[in-house]
Design an enzyme around this catalytic site. Sequence first.
Site, PDB file in Angstrom:
ATOM      1  N   ASP A 150     -71.087 -38.953  99.776  1.00 41.89           N
ATOM      2  CA  ASP A 150     -70.633 -40.350  99.828  1.00 41.89           C
ATOM      3  C   ASP A 150     -71.845 -41.237  99.607  1.00 41.89           C
ATOM      4  OD1 ASP A 150     -69.677 -42.856 100.441  1.00 41.89           O
ATOM      5  OD2 ASP A 150     -68.995 -42.358 102.465  1.00 41.89           O
ATOM      6  N   ASP A 186     -59.071 -39.245 103.907  1.00 44.60           N
ATOM      7  CA  ASP A 186     -60.418 -38.974 104.398  1.00 44.60           C
ATOM      8  C   ASP A 186     -60.567 -39.630 105.756  1.00 44.60           C
ATOM      9  OD1 ASP A 186     -62.085 -41.728 103.889  1.00 44.60           O
ATOM     10  OD2 ASP A 186     -60.721 -41.364 102.209  1.00 44.60           O
ATOM     11  N   GLU A 200     -72.830 -44.983  98.443  1.00 47.87           N
ATOM     12  CA  GLU A 200     -72.251 -46.316  98.249  1.00 47.87           C
ATOM     13  C   GLU A 200     -73.145 -47.359  98.900  1.00 47.87           C
ATOM     14  OE1 GLU A 200     -68.931 -47.302 100.995  1.00 47.87           O
ATOM     15  OE2 GLU A 200     -68.777 -45.109 101.285  1.00 47.87           O
TER      16      GLU A 200
END
Length: 276
Positions: free
Chosen positions: A164, A75, A166
Site C-alpha cells: 500500500d 480490505d 499512497e
Amino acid sequence: MRVHRPGLLRRCLTALLPTALSLAFAAPASAGPASPAGADTPARGSAHMGMGVPVHDGVHGLPRDSRAARTEGVDVSSHQGDVAWPTLWSSGVKWAYAKATEGTYYTNPYFAQQYKGSYAVGMIRGAYHFATPDTSSGATQADYFVDHGGGWSRDGRTLPGALDIEWNPYGAACYGKTRSAMVTWIRGFLNQYKARTGRDAVIYTATSWWTQCTGNYAGFGTSNPLWIARYASTVGTLPAGWTHHTMWQYTSTGPTVGDHNRFNGALDRVQALAHG
C-alpha cells in the site's frame, strides 16, 4: 502636589500580577495552522488503505453496472476490529486483504482474527503492508512484512502480499523523497518481497499519487498486479506501465466493512492469482 503612597502601589501591583501572568502564558487566540505533529495528525500505525483518497482524489459516485465479470472483495485494518466475516460472505464477498504491518514499528492487533477469519468462511485472503518510505528502506520493510504475516503459501487461497503506497498521512505526501528515490524505494521492497516469497507483490496506489510521487514511472506494470484506488464510476486513467487493473477499491462506504473492491474477473481469476 501628589503624595507618594508606597503601600497603595504595592497592593495594586499584587492584585494585578495573577492577571498579567495568565495573559503572558495563555495561547494566542489565532495561533495559526497546526504543525505536522499537531492534533490533526493521526497516530503512527493508524494508516489504512485509501485514507487519503477522499481528500486528494475526491469521491465521484459508485461504479456503473457492467456485464463484465467482477468478484467482490474487502480490505480491513484495525479500524474494523473483529470483522463479521459470515455476514460479508453471505453478501457475496469472496476475497479479502487485511493490514498486517506498517513501517517497521506496527503490527495490526486484529490481524489474526481478520486473516484467519476470512479464510475460515471460505474467502481467498491476503495481507497488505502500509509503506512509510521515510522511516526505513524498502527491503527492510519487506522483511518486516513477511516476518509478521505478509508471507505467501501454495494453498490456493492465499493471495500475494500487497504494498500500500499512497499519500503520507503523517506529513509530506511523497514522504520527503524525490521521484527517483521513491521508485528506488518501491523497487527495493518488491525485490526483497519476491526474494522472500517467490511472488511479485501487488501494488496498491492511486494514479494521482503515482504521478506526483514517482513521475508516473512505468517499470512495474509487466510484473506486479495493480490494485487501483478511485472512488468513482470508472477506474479512470491507470498509472503508466499498466494496461489493465487487477483490483479496484471503489468505495470506503460499503456495507458491513467500508472499503469494498472489485476483482477484474470472475472467481476463477482470483483463484489463479492465489495459485500463482
